[in-house]
Design a protein around this motif. Structure first.
Motif, short mmCIF file in Angstrom:
data_model
loop_
_atom_site.label_atom_id
_atom_site.label_comp_id
_atom_site.label_asym_id
_atom_site.label_seq_id
_atom_site.Cartn_x
_atom_site.Cartn_y
_atom_site.Cartn_z
N LYS A 95 0.84 -1.20 0.00
CA LYS A 95 0.00 0.00 0.00
C LYS A 95 0.88 1.24 0.00
O LYS A 95 1.93 1.27 0.62
CB LYS A 95 -0.91 0.05 1.24
CG LYS A 95 -1.94 -1.03 1.32
CD LYS A 95 -3.08 -0.77 0.37
CE LYS A 95 -4.15 -1.84 0.55
NZ LYS A 95 -5.23 -1.70 -0.36
N GLU A 96 0.40 2.27 -0.70
CA GLU A 96 1.06 3.58 -0.70
C GLU A 96 0.58 4.33 0.53
O GLU A 96 -0.62 4.46 0.75
CB GLU A 96 0.67 4.38 -1.95
CG GLU A 96 1.09 3.77 -3.25
CD GLU A 96 2.52 4.11 -3.65
OE1 GLU A 96 3.15 4.93 -2.97
OE2 GLU A 96 2.98 3.53 -4.64
N ALA A 97 1.50 4.84 1.32
CA ALA A 97 1.13 5.59 2.51
C ALA A 97 1.03 7.07 2.16
O ALA A 97 1.90 7.62 1.50
CB ALA A 97 2.18 5.38 3.60
N SER A 98 -0.04 7.72 2.63
CA SER A 98 -0.17 9.17 2.43
C SER A 98 0.82 9.89 3.34
O SER A 98 1.35 9.31 4.30
CB SER A 98 -1.60 9.61 2.78
OG SER A 98 -1.82 9.47 4.17
N SER A 99 1.03 11.16 3.07
CA SER A 99 1.94 11.94 3.92
C SER A 99 1.38 12.05 5.34
O SER A 99 2.15 12.04 6.31
CB SER A 99 2.18 13.32 3.32
OG SER A 99 0.97 14.01 3.15
N GLU A 100 0.07 12.12 5.49
CA GLU A 100 -0.54 12.17 6.82
C GLU A 100 -0.29 10.87 7.58
O GLU A 100 0.04 10.89 8.77
CB GLU A 100 -2.06 12.42 6.72
CG GLU A 100 -2.43 13.80 6.21
CD GLU A 100 -2.48 13.88 4.69
OE1 GLU A 100 -2.20 12.87 3.99
OE2 GLU A 100 -2.77 14.99 4.19
N LEU A 101 -0.44 9.74 6.89
CA LEU A 101 -0.19 8.46 7.53
C LEU A 101 1.28 8.31 7.91
O LEU A 101 1.60 7.87 9.02
CB LEU A 101 -0.62 7.31 6.61
CG LEU A 101 -0.37 5.90 7.17
CD1 LEU A 101 -1.23 5.66 8.40
CD2 LEU A 101 -0.65 4.86 6.12
N LEU A 102 2.17 8.71 7.01
CA LEU A 102 3.60 8.65 7.32
C LEU A 102 3.93 9.51 8.53
O LEU A 102 4.73 9.10 9.39
CB LEU A 102 4.44 9.10 6.12
CG LEU A 102 4.58 8.10 5.00
CD1 LEU A 102 5.37 8.73 3.86
CD2 LEU A 102 5.25 6.84 5.47
N SER A 103 3.31 10.67 8.62
CA SER A 103 3.54 11.55 9.76
C SER A 103 3.10 10.87 11.05
O SER A 103 3.81 10.91 12.07
CB SER A 103 2.79 12.87 9.56
OG SER A 103 2.98 13.72 10.66
N SER A 104 1.95 10.22 11.04
CA SER A 104 1.45 9.51 12.22
C SER A 104 2.37 8.36 12.62
O SER A 104 2.64 8.16 13.80
CB SER A 104 0.04 8.96 11.96
OG SER A 104 -0.88 10.00 11.82
#
Length: 126
Positions: free
Chosen positions: A45-54
């Motif tokens: 899955k591609e992680a969004s920047s928001e998810l990566l930040s979390s």
């Protein structure tokens, strides 16, 4: 072909394992489902920047450090791919810190020297 999501997942997994933490612990702290975090770590899955930040917050790792490690992995993968005879496309814009690479003959475990303007770093092509 080099997939960024796989490199990112590998780096995230290593960061988590260095801390001796489980997927369950990190997913709870990052407020993301266990299954989704697992898919991100496996490069599915591609992680969004928001998810990566979390996830970075949950791991207490600055996103810049995570991305730097991913960038280093990508550079090594491109060198290995180039050594294997696959063409690596030229950058679309000039690099901020130009480097020069000694010739690569494609032999396994060949030592490659990457020179920056003021320093030299040895890497082993995979």
């Amino acid at each position: 072909m080099i997939l960024l999501r796989r490199l990112l997942g590998d780096v995230l997994r290593r960061q988590r394992q260095r801390q001796g933490r489980t997927l369950r612990e990190v997913s709870a702290s990052a407020r993301v489902s266990l299954g989704y975090l697992s898919e991100v770590e496996r490069g599915q899955k591609e992680a969004s920047s928001e998810l990566l930040s979390s996830i970075c917050d949950a791991l207490d790792v600055p996103m810049s450090e995570l991305m730097r490690e991913v960038s280093d992995e990508l550079a090594l993968a491109e060198l290995a791919q180039s050594a294997a005879g696959d063409a690596v496309p030229a950058p679309m814009r000039p690099m901020l810190n130009p480097v020069s690479v000694s010739s690569v003959t494609g032999r396994p475990n060949e030592r490659v020297t990457i020179k920056r303007p003021t320093e030299a770093v040895d890497v082993v092509a995979a």
